[in-house]
Enzyme design. Structure first.
Site, PDB file in Angstrom:
ATOM      1  N   HIS A  73       0.895  -1.181   0.184  1.00  0.00           N
ATOM      2  CA  HIS A  73       0.605  -0.132  -0.266  1.00  0.00           C
ATOM      3  C   HIS A  73       1.584   1.396  -0.277  1.00  0.00           C
ATOM      4  CE1 HIS A  73       0.863  -0.036   4.220  1.00  0.00           C
ATOM      5  NE2 HIS A  73       0.354  -0.842   4.466  1.00  0.00           N
ATOM      6  N   HIS A  85       4.156   1.293   2.175  1.00  0.00           N
ATOM      7  CA  HIS A  85       5.191   0.429   1.308  1.00  0.00           C
ATOM      8  C   HIS A  85       5.705   1.566   0.417  1.00  0.00           C
ATOM      9  CE1 HIS A  85       2.777  -3.432   3.118  1.00  0.00           C
ATOM     10  NE2 HIS A  85       3.729  -3.245   3.629  1.00  0.00           N
TER      11      HIS A  85
END
Ligand code: PAF
Length: 282
Positions: free
Chosen positions: A34, A37
């Site tokens: 997501h 990250h």
């Protein structure tokens, strides 16, 4: 972008980067990527010459078999996202590569893991310590990037690197939040829409507690009010709401404005366990 599945393959790339004096940024993940990250990847790309991302759902850090089974695996989607982000290398090992046999080694992080996540998820940090050590040994990065959302994990990994003399730097990246404040997590995709709404109680309670502490209310009062809020909400089940030192994880029974402090929370929302934290005194 090159995908590799074992340490031997990586070793050749590693020798090349070493010979050209390039720095290696490393972002370890369990996939289901997501924006949080992506922030770690951006930080790595900004600071280092090449960026390596690993994707491996590590079974030995799950103390709950159902949580492991339900952990989202979205490898194709993850790889196309990493391609878009122009990541240089992706380490995608098989279970056999990482665990040819079940490890007999375990870690004990002492006081750092006797509370909060360590208390509620026995064995979790030992499992994190083992996988992160393996990944550091395989990738041999210059800098490894971790998110502040997992504050206790950050403290554990810094200690791991210190105690085992891993020759690398740890960089911590601030928590990425949705517009309404919910901290991004791969587990959020398991929330129903009503649970997604109720999940906001984590950040709301953290903000409320921070404001009240800064206006002089006692920690005891502040915490009681928050516990009450969680009790009133049938879909949530609070595990902990603690005021701690963000590096030693000493649990405070009162707020001292002269000490570094953060509030950490863990709660089930439906069947999904979420964590979050907020710094009061950085
Ligand atoms: O934070 C995570 O995603 C995991 O705990 C990590 C560091 C990748 C180890 O499995």
């Amino acid at each position: 972008m090159q995908v590799f599945n074992n340490g031997a393959e990586w070793h050749n790339y590693w020798i090349q980067t070493l010979q050209t004096h390039k720095s290696i940024g490393f972002v370890p993940t369990m996939g289901a990527l997501h924006e949080g990250h992506l922030d770690l990847i951006k930080a790595s790309k900004k600071t280092c010459d090449i960026t390596v991302v690993s994707i491996f759902v590590n079974p030995i850090q799950f103390n709950n078999a159902e949580d492991f089974e339900k952990y989202p695996v979205l490898t194709d989607q993850d790889l196309s996202l990493l391609r878009q982000e122009e990541v240089d290398y992706v380490f995608l090992p098989s279970m056999e590569t990482i665990y040819p046999e079940s490890p007999v080694l375990s870690f004990n992080f002492g006081n750092l893991e006797n509370v909060l996540e360590g208390e509620f998820r026995p064995g979790h940090f030992s499992g994190v310590g083992i996988i992160v050590s393996k990944l550091f040994n395989i990738i041999r990065p210059t800098i490894a990037f971790f998110g502040q959302k997992d504050l206790q994990q950050v403290a554990i990994i810094k200690r791991l690197a210190l105690d085992l003399s891993f020759p690398l730097e740890i960089q911590v990246v601030p928590t990425k939040r949705e517009k309404d404040g919910l901290a991004l997590s791969s587990r959020n995709m398991r929330l129903t829409s009503i649970e997604r709404e109720k999940a906001l109680l984590l950040i709301k309670s953290l903000n409320q507690a921070k404001n009240e502490l800064l206006t002089g209310e006692s920690w005891l009062e502040v915490r009681n009010k928050v516990q009450q809020l969680f009790e009133e909400e049938a879909l949530t089940q609070l595990e902990y709401f603690e005021l701690v030192h963000p590096e030693t994880f000493e649990v405070f029974s009162e707020f001292d404005p002269h000490k570094k402090s953060s509030i950490c929370v863990a709660s089930f929302v439906g069947n999904v366990r979420l964590i979050d934290n907020l710094s009061i005194n950085p």
